[in-house]
Design an enzyme around this catalytic site. Sequence first.
Site, short mmCIF file in Angstrom:
data_model
loop_
_atom_site.label_atom_id
_atom_site.label_comp_id
_atom_site.label_asym_id
_atom_site.label_seq_id
_atom_site.Cartn_x
_atom_site.Cartn_y
_atom_site.Cartn_z
N ASP A 47 0.93 -1.29 -0.02
CA ASP A 47 0.10 -0.03 0.12
C ASP A 47 0.85 1.14 0.30
O ASP A 47 0.44 2.15 -0.18
CB ASP A 47 -0.87 0.11 1.28
CG ASP A 47 -0.38 0.11 2.56
OD1 ASP A 47 0.95 -0.21 2.53
OD2 ASP A 47 -1.11 -0.10 3.51
N SER A 48 2.22 0.98 -0.07
CA SER A 48 3.24 2.27 -0.15
C SER A 48 2.86 2.85 -1.74
O SER A 48 3.15 3.97 -1.74
CB SER A 48 4.58 1.72 -0.13
OG SER A 48 4.60 0.60 -0.99
N ASP A 86 -0.87 -6.24 -0.11
CA ASP A 86 -1.18 -5.75 0.95
C ASP A 86 -2.62 -5.68 1.30
O ASP A 86 -3.24 -5.20 0.27
CB ASP A 86 -0.38 -4.17 1.18
CG ASP A 86 0.17 -3.93 2.31
OD1 ASP A 86 0.56 -4.85 3.18
OD2 ASP A 86 1.15 -2.79 2.06
N LYS A 116 -0.58 -9.64 3.02
CA LYS A 116 0.17 -9.14 4.03
C LYS A 116 -0.74 -8.01 5.06
O LYS A 116 -1.51 -7.55 4.48
CB LYS A 116 1.51 -8.39 3.74
CG LYS A 116 2.18 -7.61 5.07
CD LYS A 116 3.51 -7.07 4.29
CE LYS A 116 3.62 -5.73 3.82
NZ LYS A 116 3.07 -4.64 4.70
N GLU A 118 -0.84 -5.63 8.90
CA GLU A 118 0.09 -4.91 9.73
C GLU A 118 -0.67 -5.35 11.35
O GLU A 118 -1.95 -5.40 11.23
CB GLU A 118 -0.19 -3.37 9.60
CG GLU A 118 0.69 -2.97 8.28
CD GLU A 118 0.73 -1.47 8.03
OE1 GLU A 118 0.27 -0.89 9.04
OE2 GLU A 118 1.10 -1.17 6.99
N GLU A 185 9.69 -3.69 10.57
CA GLU A 185 9.85 -2.25 9.69
C GLU A 185 10.17 -1.14 10.91
O GLU A 185 9.77 -1.04 11.89
CB GLU A 185 8.59 -1.71 9.22
CG GLU A 185 9.04 -0.31 8.54
CD GLU A 185 7.93 0.07 7.46
OE1 GLU A 185 7.20 -0.47 7.09
OE2 GLU A 185 8.15 1.23 7.21
O1 KIV Z 1 3.60 -0.97 1.73
C1 KIV Z 1 4.77 -1.47 1.55
O2 KIV Z 1 5.20 -1.21 0.32
C2 KIV Z 1 5.33 -2.23 2.84
C3 KIV Z 1 6.64 -2.29 2.59
C4 KIV Z 1 7.72 -1.24 2.45
C5 KIV Z 1 7.15 -3.33 3.69
O3 KIV Z 1 4.63 -2.37 3.46
#
Ligand code: KIV
Length: 295
Positions: A47-48, A86, A116, A118, A185
Amino acid sequence: MAKEKVTAVSLSARKGKGPPIAVATAYDATMARLLDAGGVDALMVGDSLGMVVQGREHTLAVTLDEIVYHCRAVTRVRPRAHVVADLPFLSYQVSPEQALRSAGRLVQEGDAESVKLEGGVVRAAAVRSIVDAGIPVMGHVGLTPQSVHQMGGFRVQGKTVDAAQRIFDDARALEDAGVYAIVLEGIPSDLGARITEAVAVPTIGIGAGPHTDGQVLVCYDFLGMFREFTPKFVKRFAEVGETVVQATEAFVSEVRAGTFPGPEHEFKAAGAAAPGSTAARPGASGGYGPTGDEG
Ligand code: KIV
């Protein structure tokens, strides 16, 4: 000989064995192909993308639909690397059922191979619900960007003894809940080492020091394309951003000078083409496609 597809199972099996795991974020097909050719073990549709693709200040506004869209673009190239997508903010925090439905969408519509999320202790039930449905889950603890407001900014976490212990407990809770790997992280290196030693699944660090089982970076960061700021933990392995600017300047200047396009970029009418020339070959008349016949 083609190398074997990387899976959540093969990644997990690398705990304590083999070279460290290299993970890069990817958000589109072209970059996914390039990163895969470079040999990364996993492509993370993070989600970056809210920050590096959409230009936002944080990741909170990214939607599940958007992750599905970008994930589909990445998986469409059938990379050898594993593809982990994510779960964005508020797509899994409401309940374990919601978490499973959202993870299911990433798999069914985005073709993601794992997901993934959090959080640690408080997300154990959500992890269990997804894992029980047969979807591998990667955890993420320490600096969790979806909690940016709660953390008071993107700040290194786990600096006090108590805070470090909470992150340690989060990692253990994720392991117990069945994750196949954990992103660590923005934590001190010694905490990264301590967690890596304590858990039986690989740890993938980003700003967590050199002692984790692998490293992940945002592709635009390590390629030198995101130049607004460079966090301390990022190493720029190239200056692609500078190359893009220079190539664009050259394009602009040739267009203005009238030197682009040259004769080699022109199409000729079939009757005017010399026998055997590109333009005379059936199915190679031009257009935007590998065979040139879509135009
Ligand atoms: O959103 C993302 O790209 C991430 C990574 C940088 C670990 O969570």
